[in-house]
Design a protein around this motif. Structure first.
Motif, short mmCIF file in Angstrom:
data_model
loop_
_atom_site.label_atom_id
_atom_site.label_comp_id
_atom_site.label_asym_id
_atom_site.label_seq_id
_atom_site.Cartn_x
_atom_site.Cartn_y
_atom_site.Cartn_z
N LEU A 304 -31.33 -70.26 -35.17
CA LEU A 304 -31.71 -71.27 -36.14
C LEU A 304 -32.82 -70.77 -37.06
CD1 LEU A 304 -31.85 -74.41 -33.80
CD2 LEU A 304 -29.93 -73.63 -35.21
N GLU A 308 -34.20 -75.45 -39.63
CA GLU A 308 -33.10 -76.07 -38.89
C GLU A 308 -33.52 -76.58 -37.52
OE1 GLU A 308 -28.99 -73.94 -39.79
OE2 GLU A 308 -30.48 -72.46 -39.18
N ASP A 312 -31.96 -79.76 -34.39
CA ASP A 312 -31.23 -79.39 -33.18
C ASP A 312 -31.22 -80.56 -32.20
OD1 ASP A 312 -30.15 -77.19 -31.28
OD2 ASP A 312 -31.78 -78.12 -30.16
#
Length: 385
Positions: A304, A308, A312
């Motif tokens: 990631l 990002e 998650d």
């Protein structure tokens, strides 16, 4: 309208920390202590904010002119009420500004004094400048990282600054605070980022130049093993594979539909295993593989980007209200959990010094002169760094 619930008292509630540190390792260390409930008072030399605001949550900021006798006297009055002091100057600088261990411990014998530096208080390099990458280079960490066909690569400044520096210093402080509760005596902590980096290599020293880790970029954990590295996907993003043990590797191989798993510990098979995995992962985008491996024991995860992480599902489940700087940076405690306190960068010099008994005249004489307010950050002038 009901009042918001009062956060539980942290395990370090009642501990006062005076923070003279700058740059990254010291402020991160004291942020951990603040998350755990300690009162952290940052003593700065200016009024224009702090060098690293992200490490300032839960702290109180004041500005003292430590080049003036009144400023030093105010610091000394504050230290008499403190349990811990953290500083990150080169050896000898704290003594010159009235903040050395000998002077402060005479005022408060129970003071735990942590000097967090790159090279420590003695040795040929003690007074040299350095950064995370310097300590990694000299501790053998950097020489062990990166691809075998390229130069060594530093993992940001996570290893020496934060793991070898901040975390090791926090452990030392907590140990000394516990000991002082029984003995009534403080002590000096010489926390060196290079020493911490050496300690972090404890598992790896015996593996170097062995079949497990023959060279940089090779071996089981260094990037040579095809089942412990990252692979590019069809969309240019990556997955990380950590299928080190046999059961994990078998799950990886079978989930990819590749048939019977080979003996993944045979080095002569590594090139063919690597080619197969590279070709397979390149055949679909990263998020396809993320969905495919969800819930398996193959140790496959999407790589990631920093922006990002907060989307998650696992991060969102454990930290539903968190932003990029709001997660308490310590393990969860069931009864006295850590709390990511609000960020307050206001100048609290007056209220802090009034609370320890200084008069308005003493406060005015001790505070940083107004003309110093334009200096960048609650920072020390270059001659004191």
């Amino acid at each position: 309208m009901t009042d918001a619930p009062t956060p539980p008292r942290g395990p370090l509630s009642g501990i006062r920390v005076v923070d003279l540190s700058r740059l990254a390792p010291g402020p991160y260390c004291t942020m951990l202590l603040a998350d755990l409930g300690a009162e952290v008072i940052v003593v700065g030399g200016g009024r224009a904010g702090v060098a690293i605001p992200e490490f300032s949550r839960g702290k109180t900021h004041i500005g003292l002119d430590l080049k003036a006798p009144a400023g030093r006297a105010a610091l000394h009055a504050l230290v008499k009420t403190a349990d811990v002091l953290v500083e990150g100057f080169r050896p000898g600088v704290a003594d010159r500004i009235g903040a050395g261990y000998a002077e402060l411990s005479a005022l408060n014998p129970r003071l735990v004094y942590c000097a967090l530096t790159g090279f420590g208080q003695d040795g040929p390099r003690a007074k040299e400048a350095g950064h995370d990458i310097t300590y990694l280079a000299l501790s053998g960490v950097l020489g062990a990282m990166g691809p075998k066909d390229g130069p060594p690569e530093a993992p940001l400044n996570l290893v020496a600054d934060f793991a070898g520096g901040s975390l090791m210093a926090a452990i030392g402080i907590l140990a000394a605070v516990i000991e002082a509760k029984g003995s009534g005596k403080g002590q000096f902590i010489d926390a060196a980022m290079m020493d911490g980096s050496l300690s972090l290599m404890a598992m790896h020293w015996p593996l170097w130049r062995t079949p497990h880790w023959p060279a940089r970029g090779d071996g089981l954990l260094g990037g040579g093993a095809p089942f412990y590295r990252s692979y590019a996907c069809a969309d240019g993003r990556f997955v990380a594979v950590g299928a080190l043990e046999r059961g994990f590797f078998e799950s990886l191989w079978r989930t990819l539909g590749l048939g019977d798993p080979p003996d993944h510990m045979r080095r002569d098979l590594w090139p063919s295993i690597a080619r197969t995995l590279a070709e397979t992962f390149a055949g679909a985008p990263r998020d396809h593989w993320t969905a495919l491996f969800a819930g398996t024991d193959a140790c496959v995860a999407p790589v990631l980007a920093p922006d990002e992480v907060w989307s998650d599902p696992h991060v969102k489940a454990r930290h539903p209200e968190a932003g990029a700087h709001a997660v308490p940076a310590v393990p969860r405690l069931s009864r006295t959990p850590a709390v990511a306190h609000a960020l307050d960068l206001g100048d609290r010099t007056g209220e802090v010094l009034r609370a320890i008994g200084l008069s308005e005249g003493e406060i005015a004489a001790a505070a940083v002169p107004a003309e110093a307010g334009g200096r960048s950050g609650l920072d020390w002038p270059p001659e004191l760094r």
